[in-house]
Write an enzyme that holds these catalytic residues in place. Structure first.
Site, PDB file in Angstrom:
ATOM      1  N   HIS A   1      -3.493 -33.076 -37.588  1.00 52.40           N
ATOM      2  CA  HIS A   1      -4.101 -32.292 -38.674  1.00 52.40           C
ATOM      3  C   HIS A   1      -5.170 -31.344 -38.113  1.00 52.40           C
ATOM      4  O   HIS A   1      -5.265 -30.185 -38.519  1.00 52.40           O
ATOM      5  CB  HIS A   1      -4.799 -33.210 -39.685  1.00 52.40           C
ATOM      6  CG  HIS A   1      -3.920 -34.223 -40.347  1.00 52.40           C
ATOM      7  ND1 HIS A   1      -3.992 -35.564 -40.071  1.00 52.40           N
ATOM      8  CD2 HIS A   1      -2.957 -34.088 -41.296  1.00 52.40           C
ATOM      9  CE1 HIS A   1      -3.127 -36.226 -40.813  1.00 52.40           C
ATOM     10  NE2 HIS A   1      -2.469 -35.361 -41.561  1.00 52.40           N
TER      11      HIS A   1
ATOM     12  N   GLN B   1       5.089 -36.685 -54.846  1.00 54.21           N
ATOM     13  CA  GLN B   1       5.999 -36.738 -53.701  1.00 54.21           C
ATOM     14  C   GLN B   1       6.298 -38.169 -53.254  1.00 54.21           C
ATOM     15  O   GLN B   1       6.995 -38.376 -52.269  1.00 54.21           O
ATOM     16  CB  GLN B   1       5.475 -35.897 -52.539  1.00 54.21           C
ATOM     17  CG  GLN B   1       4.251 -36.450 -51.836  1.00 54.21           C
ATOM     18  CD  GLN B   1       3.664 -35.420 -50.893  1.00 54.21           C
ATOM     19  OE1 GLN B   1       3.150 -34.388 -51.302  1.00 54.21           O
ATOM     20  NE2 GLN B   1       3.736 -35.687 -49.592  1.00 54.21           N
TER      21      GLN B   1
ATOM     22  N   GLN C   1      10.185 -30.293 -44.145  1.00 58.45           N
ATOM     23  CA  GLN C   1       9.150 -29.818 -45.075  1.00 58.45           C
ATOM     24  C   GLN C   1       8.792 -28.353 -44.777  1.00 58.45           C
ATOM     25  O   GLN C   1       8.680 -27.532 -45.688  1.00 58.45           O
ATOM     26  CB  GLN C   1       7.913 -30.707 -44.935  1.00 58.45           C
ATOM     27  CG  GLN C   1       6.676 -30.184 -45.634  1.00 58.45           C
ATOM     28  CD  GLN C   1       5.556 -31.203 -45.598  1.00 58.45           C
ATOM     29  OE1 GLN C   1       5.577 -32.160 -46.349  1.00 58.45           O
ATOM     30  NE2 GLN C   1       4.571 -31.011 -44.735  1.00 58.45           N
TER      31      GLN C   1
ATOM     32  N   SER D   1      -0.216 -40.532 -39.943  1.00 59.64           N
ATOM     33  CA  SER D   1      -1.084 -41.468 -40.650  1.00 59.64           C
ATOM     34  C   SER D   1      -0.383 -42.808 -40.824  1.00 59.64           C
ATOM     35  O   SER D   1      -1.019 -43.859 -40.824  1.00 59.64           O
ATOM     36  CB  SER D   1      -1.463 -40.902 -42.019  1.00 59.64           C
ATOM     37  OG  SER D   1      -2.073 -39.648 -41.847  1.00 59.64           O
TER      38      SER D   1
HETATM   39  P1  AMP Z   1       0.126 -35.114 -44.137  1.00 53.47           P
HETATM   40  O1  AMP Z   1      -1.335 -35.427 -44.257  1.00 53.47           O
HETATM   41  O2  AMP Z   1       0.924 -36.200 -43.496  1.00 53.47           O
HETATM   42  O3  AMP Z   1       0.725 -34.592 -45.418  1.00 53.47           O
HETATM   43  O4  AMP Z   1       0.217 -33.900 -43.099  1.00 53.47           O
HETATM   44  C1  AMP Z   1      -0.480 -32.706 -43.319  1.00 53.47           C
HETATM   45  C2  AMP Z   1      -0.004 -31.667 -42.332  1.00 53.47           C
HETATM   46  O5  AMP Z   1      -0.248 -32.113 -41.014  1.00 53.47           O
HETATM   47  C3  AMP Z   1       1.495 -31.385 -42.443  1.00 53.47           C
HETATM   48  O6  AMP Z   1       1.720 -29.985 -42.290  1.00 53.47           O
HETATM   49  C4  AMP Z   1       2.046 -32.171 -41.294  1.00 53.47           C
HETATM   50  O7  AMP Z   1       3.283 -31.668 -40.801  1.00 53.47           O
HETATM   51  C5  AMP Z   1       0.944 -31.989 -40.257  1.00 53.47           C
HETATM   52  N1  AMP Z   1       1.041 -33.030 -39.229  1.00 53.47           N
HETATM   53  C6  AMP Z   1       1.109 -34.370 -39.428  1.00 53.47           C
HETATM   54  N2  AMP Z   1       1.248 -35.010 -38.246  1.00 53.47           N
HETATM   55  C7  AMP Z   1       1.287 -34.052 -37.285  1.00 53.47           C
HETATM   56  C8  AMP Z   1       1.422 -34.066 -35.875  1.00 53.47           C
HETATM   57  N3  AMP Z   1       1.567 -35.202 -35.183  1.00 53.47           N
HETATM   58  N4  AMP Z   1       1.408 -32.893 -35.208  1.00 53.47           N
HETATM   59  C9  AMP Z   1       1.276 -31.721 -35.884  1.00 53.47           C
HETATM   60  N5  AMP Z   1       1.138 -31.634 -37.230  1.00 53.47           N
HETATM   61  C10 AMP Z   1       1.144 -32.786 -37.922  1.00 53.47           C
END
Ligand code: AMP
Length: 281
Positions: free
Chosen positions: A35, A59, A158, A191
């Protein structure tokens, strides 16, 4: 400068006076380096960066982890502040909606569906997931009005769906896809890795290792031999799927394609781990 906004009125007041470029990073919190890499890019490219922290109920299916999803607001704010301090003349706004009606006001009915992409791959197992994502992202774009928005390639499908949303709805925002950030073991940061024990985290590296092996097969040998390798690996029932898609159209890849994405999902107990790797020939 570092501010927290909880209401839509905060944004109305902000937009009324703002002339600066806005970068937006939507998240569900429990922030890790993946993030923060999106926030860093946004800080580099924009004068104001908005990061939202919102665990979006639409979601999650009923049997999923909405109530147990990790929530770590204090630690998240510390991480955001640390990154903001590296850009002293840039502004960061953290958007933490004060309640569900901030995002979904009474009478809300602007539900978005992307039928051409929402039932395949992850969507086959989570048939309502991507419509929930598209719906909340459209709403968050309407509130934050970004010039650019940053999404991780970790959630590759996504990212393709958000690009489709922007095209379909003619939204005036540039979508930036960012590289996957990994643990030293190769495990893609997520996460949901918090649900795993140390031993399970070790086991989880099988996903990135398998994708790398298939990618090498596709790169150095043939499409057919990569598919054979997929079929061998799918004998391990912990893989929910392993597939090769066209990285732009997201259709199942054909041997004559040249831009591929290999996607995999590996299950440990209740936790479904996602990963992918791009291959260009
Ligand atoms: P989330 O909080 O899981 O909804 O993720 C928020 C954003 O962070 C989304 O655009 C995810 O694709 C990105 N994200 C989550 N994990 C990673 C990672 N390991 N590397 C790069 N971006 C990530």
């Amino acid at each position: 400068m570092f501010e927290i906004y909880n209401t839509n009125q905060h944004f109305i007041d902000f937009h009324n006076s703002n002339k600066k470029s806005i970068g937006f990073v939507p998240t569900m919190g429990n922030l890790h380096q993946g993030h923060i890499s999106l926030l860093e890019k946004s800080l580099q490219e924009n004068e104001v960066s908005i990061l939202s922290i919102y665990v979006n109920p639409t979601q999650f299916a009923k049997n999923e982890d909405l109530s147990s999803y990790p929530r770590t607001l204090e630690e998240d704010l510390d991480k955001i502040k640390k990154m903001q301090e590296r850009f002293p003349n840039k502004n960061v706004i953290v958007f933490i909606p004060e309640n569900e009606t901030t995002i979904y006001p009474l009478g809300f009915n602007d539900f978005v569906t992307i039928p051409e992409l929402n039932q395949v791959s992850e969507g086959e197992i989570r048939p309502t997931h991507f419509d929930g994502v598209a719906t909340v992202v459209k709403r968050l774009f309407a509130i934050t009005k970004p010039n650019k928005a940053y999404f991780g390639k970790k959630d590759y499908q996504q990212l393709v769906i958000i690009k489709k949303l922007v095209e379909k709805e003619n939204l005036n925002v540039e979508i930036i896809g960012m590289p996957i950030i990994r643990e030293p073991s190769g495990l893609a940061m997520s996460s949901r890795n918090n649900y795993l024990s140390l031993i399970e985290k070790e086991e989880a590296t099988i996903l990135s290792k398998t994708l790398n092996t298939i990618a090498a097969e596709l790169q150095n040998n043939s499409f057919e031999s990569a598919i054979d390798l997929i079929n061998t690996n799918l004998k391990n029932k912990k893989f929910n799927y392993l597939e090769i898609r066209n990285s732009e159209s997201f259709e199942l890849a054909k041997a004559y394609d040249s831009n591929f994405v290999l996607l995999g999902n590996y299950q440990i107990q209740q936790t479904r781990l996602l990963d992918n790797i791009e291959v260009n020939k």
